[in-house]
Design a protein around this motif. Structure first.
Motif, PDB file in Angstrom:
ATOM      1  N   GLU A  41      41.475  44.400  52.519  1.00 29.84           N
ATOM      2  CA  GLU A  41      42.155  43.111  52.468  1.00 29.84           C
ATOM      3  C   GLU A  41      41.579  42.266  51.439  1.00 29.84           C
ATOM      4  OE1 GLU A  41      41.408  40.891  56.243  1.00 29.84           O
ATOM      5  OE2 GLU A  41      42.068  42.517  57.579  1.00 29.84           O
ATOM      6  N   GLU A  42      40.229  42.364  51.073  1.00 29.85           N
ATOM      7  CA  GLU A  42      39.599  41.567  50.148  1.00 29.85           C
ATOM      8  C   GLU A  42      40.355  41.693  48.709  1.00 29.85           C
ATOM      9  OE1 GLU A  42      35.288  40.659  48.176  1.00 29.85           O
ATOM     10  OE2 GLU A  42      35.702  43.036  48.785  1.00 29.85           O
ATOM     11  N   GLN A  43      40.776  43.135  48.398  1.00 28.83           N
ATOM     12  CA  GLN A  43      41.454  43.198  47.155  1.00 28.83           C
ATOM     13  C   GLN A  43      42.844  42.665  47.129  1.00 28.83           C
ATOM     14  OE1 GLN A  43      40.935  47.588  47.285  1.00 28.83           O
ATOM     15  NE2 GLN A  43      39.414  47.408  45.746  1.00 28.83           N
ATOM     16  N   VAL A  44      43.478  42.723  48.039  1.00 28.07           N
ATOM     17  CA  VAL A  44      44.900  42.098  48.317  1.00 28.07           C
ATOM     18  C   VAL A  44      44.659  40.531  48.114  1.00 28.07           C
ATOM     19  CG1 VAL A  44      46.737  41.492  50.047  1.00 28.07           C
ATOM     20  CG2 VAL A  44      46.073  44.075  49.832  1.00 28.07           C
ATOM     21  N   SER A  45      43.602  39.998  48.817  1.00 25.06           N
ATOM     22  CA  SER A  45      43.452  38.601  48.984  1.00 25.06           C
ATOM     23  C   SER A  45      43.113  38.158  47.487  1.00 25.06           C
ATOM     24  CB  SER A  45      42.376  38.364  49.921  1.00 25.06           C
ATOM     25  OG  SER A  45      41.771  36.906  49.571  1.00 25.06           O
ATOM     26  N   GLU A  46      42.234  38.894  46.590  1.00 21.37           N
ATOM     27  CA  GLU A  46      42.206  38.387  45.247  1.00 21.37           C
ATOM     28  C   GLU A  46      43.122  38.386  44.373  1.00 21.37           C
ATOM     29  OE1 GLU A  46      37.456  40.189  44.947  1.00 21.37           O
ATOM     30  OE2 GLU A  46      39.272  41.329  44.561  1.00 21.37           O
ATOM     31  N   LEU A  47      44.270  39.497  44.479  1.00 18.82           N
ATOM     32  CA  LEU A  47      45.452  39.355  43.594  1.00 18.82           C
ATOM     33  C   LEU A  47      46.725  38.756  44.094  1.00 18.82           C
ATOM     34  CD1 LEU A  47      45.378  42.950  42.054  1.00 18.82           C
ATOM     35  CD2 LEU A  47      44.712  40.868  41.076  1.00 18.82           C
ATOM     36  N   LEU A  48      46.735  38.749  45.485  1.00 19.14           N
ATOM     37  CA  LEU A  48      48.085  38.173  46.070  1.00 19.14           C
ATOM     38  C   LEU A  48      47.879  36.786  46.841  1.00 19.14           C
ATOM     39  CD1 LEU A  48      49.947  41.335  47.239  1.00 19.14           C
ATOM     40  CD2 LEU A  48      49.982  40.242  44.992  1.00 19.14           C
ATOM     41  N   GLY A  49      46.594  36.600  46.755  1.00 18.45           N
ATOM     42  CA  GLY A  49      46.450  35.317  47.545  1.00 18.45           C
ATOM     43  C   GLY A  49      46.452  35.137  48.913  1.00 18.45           C
TER      44      GLY A  49
END
Length: 247
Positions: A41-49
């Motif tokens: 989830e953290e990685q998706v948050s960082e790139l896709l907001g």
């Protein structure tokens, strides 16, 4: 962006089968890289907001199309050549590009099995989160034992999208996902089980894992080819009992 930890796998081969056609075949694979963990989830948050309520859990409710866009975003972030090209709703894989992408089915199963020829690469209670654990949501990545490739959660926890079409003759544009999830019983959490869904669908037990590796050819690599997809979409002979093709 937080590190995407990858594992380099050597060349090898894997045996696959298609239940509908009763066909079995072996795929020879060139070396490639694959994620040690499912994308979080953290990685998706960082790139896709997208807000990360549980940063260390695998990202779920991610459609195949969104996973594809994440792959390109991760490539651009690291200065790599994006793998996917878009023509309206159609997605094309630039096989020569070296950026992040989804694994092919053959790559996924080869990476998951890690040399094993049995349904599970270890005792299921040690390597996978399944229905036997009585869970209501995915668990943090990396909490169970890895396989011999050093990969975590390829079985259980969440299903993982692959690049390939499921069965274009019957299911049209549906894409494959593999591995089983936290709410599935042991029968579904096996290295050979394949399911699929609409590329726009999102589920609470469905995420994805990244791969990397470019190849010196066009529209074919690692057990997949555009020509084979087109051939598989054609029906020959009578329809199998119980279904009609999607149009």
């Amino acid at each position: 962006m937080s590190e995407i930890e990858m594992r380099a796998l050597p060349a090898g081969s894997v045996a696959l089968h298609d239940a509908r056609s009763k066909r079995r075949w072996r795929v020879e694979l060139e070396p490639f890289e694959i994620g040690v963990f499912a994308v979080t989830e953290e990685q998706v948050s960082e790139l896709l907001g997208i807000a990360a309520e549980h940063p260390d859990r695998p990202a779920v409710e991610v459609s195949w199309q969104r996973a594809i866009r994440f792959c390109n975003a991760a490539s651009e972030w690291e200065g790599l050549d994006p793998v996917y090209r878009f023509d309206g709703a159609e997605v094309r894989w630039d096989v020569s590009a070296d950026g992040y992408r989804l694994p092919t089915e053959a790559e996924w199963e080869y990476a998951c099995r890690a040399g094993s020829t049995t349904p599970h690469y270890g005792p299921l209670q040690d390597v996978a989160w399944t229905a036997a654990d009585g869970l209501r949501h995915p668990q943090r990545v990396g909490e169970r034992m890895p396989n011999l490739n050093g990969l975590f959660d390829t079985l259980g926890n969440v299903w993982e999208w692959c690049w390939d079409l499921l069965d274009p003759a019957r299911y049209g544009e549906y894409r494959v996902f593999r591995g089983g999830g936290f709410a599935d019983d042991a029968w579904s959490v096996r290295a050979s089980v394949r399911r699929g869904g609409d590329p726009r669908t999102a589920q609470d037990d469905l995420g994805f894992r990244l791969a990397r590796g470019g190849f010196d050819r066009a529209d074919a690599a690692q057990g997949w080819s555009l020509a084979a997809d087109e051939e598989r979409a054609l029906l020959a002979g009578p329809l199998p009992s119980g279904w009609t093709p999607r149009r």
